[in-house]
Design a protein around this motif. Structure first.
Motif, PDB file in Angstrom:
ATOM      1  N   ILE A 107       0.820  -1.204   0.000  1.00  0.00           N
ATOM      2  CA  ILE A 107       0.000   0.000   0.000  1.00  0.00           C
ATOM      3  C   ILE A 107       0.856   1.256   0.000  1.00  0.00           C
ATOM      4  O   ILE A 107       0.630   2.188  -0.771  1.00  0.00           O
ATOM      5  N   ALA A 108       1.839   1.305   0.872  1.00  0.00           N
ATOM      6  CA  ALA A 108       2.706   2.487   0.971  1.00  0.00           C
ATOM      7  C   ALA A 108       4.062   2.063   1.504  1.00  0.00           C
ATOM      8  O   ALA A 108       4.175   1.133   2.305  1.00  0.00           O
ATOM      9  N   TYR A 109       5.074   2.762   1.047  1.00  0.00           N
ATOM     10  CA  TYR A 109       6.443   2.551   1.515  1.00  0.00           C
ATOM     11  C   TYR A 109       6.934   3.911   1.971  1.00  0.00           C
ATOM     12  O   TYR A 109       7.510   4.671   1.186  1.00  0.00           O
ATOM     13  N   GLY A 110       6.601   4.240   3.221  1.00  0.00           N
ATOM     14  CA  GLY A 110       6.882   5.578   3.725  1.00  0.00           C
ATOM     15  C   GLY A 110       6.126   6.588   2.888  1.00  0.00           C
ATOM     16  O   GLY A 110       4.985   6.366   2.497  1.00  0.00           O
ATOM     17  N   SER A 111       6.774   7.684   2.580  1.00  0.00           N
ATOM     18  CA  SER A 111       6.146   8.724   1.766  1.00  0.00           C
ATOM     19  C   SER A 111       6.555   8.623   0.296  1.00  0.00           C
ATOM     20  O   SER A 111       6.302   9.538  -0.487  1.00  0.00           O
ATOM     21  N   HIS A 114       5.899   6.622  -6.478  1.00  0.00           N
ATOM     22  CA  HIS A 114       6.550   6.016  -7.637  1.00  0.00           C
ATOM     23  C   HIS A 114       5.488   5.649  -8.661  1.00  0.00           C
ATOM     24  O   HIS A 114       4.445   5.102  -8.312  1.00  0.00           O
ATOM     25  N   ASP A 115       5.771   5.929  -9.927  1.00  0.00           N
ATOM     26  CA  ASP A 115       4.788   5.715 -10.993  1.00  0.00           C
ATOM     27  C   ASP A 115       4.650   4.265 -11.424  1.00  0.00           C
ATOM     28  O   ASP A 115       3.780   3.935 -12.228  1.00  0.00           O
ATOM     29  N   GLY A 116       5.493   3.377 -10.923  1.00  0.00           N
ATOM     30  CA  GLY A 116       5.387   1.971 -11.261  1.00  0.00           C
ATOM     31  C   GLY A 116       6.103   1.570 -12.527  1.00  0.00           C
ATOM     32  O   GLY A 116       6.028   0.416 -12.937  1.00  0.00           O
TER      33      GLY A 116
END
Length: 171
Positions: A107-111, A114-116
């Motif tokens: 879901i989230a990696y800190g803040s 990234h567009d993937g």
């Protein structure tokens, strides 16, 4: 969560039983144990929530949870580990939104945003639209803010349409 600790959040879901691991809630707990073996340490775990299957509500309901984790794995390696664990539980990627024994999303990696293009899209693109992610996420990290919009979890929950519901598993 302290201000210096990055909030790495993982959502888990299951709506099919497995002959080895049992019913969906047990599958979620077994997957969390398997994550630990992959170097992903659970810091906090939500309650298990139940949500209707989508797009076909006649499919079995989902058991959902969110965990806050700590890991030294960068996002791309963490996502690969999540996919390996899904496969170990019999997840076969095929028809979109089909019932499954296990679905794990970063879901989230800190803040991190990234567009993937060369790794996972962060935050997960539909996080803000899903009660079955936001309700357990609010338990795990009530101060969480969406990394793109900056919107807090309470406001994200309030903005959900009325048809986006989930309840605690035993209710």
């Amino acid at each position: 969560m302290t201000a210096t600790e990055k909030s790495i959040l993982i959502a888990l879901g299951s709506n099919l039983s497995h002959p080895t691991w049992g019913a969906p809630p047990a599958i979620l707990m077994a997957a969390i144990e398997m994550l630990a073996q992959a170097g992903v340490s659970t810091r906090r775990c939500s309650s298990i929530w139940r949500s209707a299957a989508w797009p076909d509500p006649t499919d079995p309901p989902y058991a959902n949870a969110v965990i806050a984790v700590a890991t030294l794995l960068p996002p791309v390696d963490l996502l690969a580990a999540l996919h390996r664990i899904e496969a170990a539980f019999g997840r076969a990627r095929g028809k979109l939104n089909a019932p499954r024994t296990l679905d794990i999303d970063l879901i989230a990696y800190g803040s991190l945003v990234h567009d993937g293009a060369d790794g996972p899209q962060l935050p997960h693109p539909r996080t803000q639209d899903r009660a079955f992610v936001l309700r357990p996420l609010a338990e795990v990290d009530p101060a969480w803010r969406h990394p793109i919009s900056g919107t807090g979890i309470a406001a994200l929950l309030a903005a959900l349409p009325p048809d986006q519901t989930c309840v605690l598993w035993g209710d």
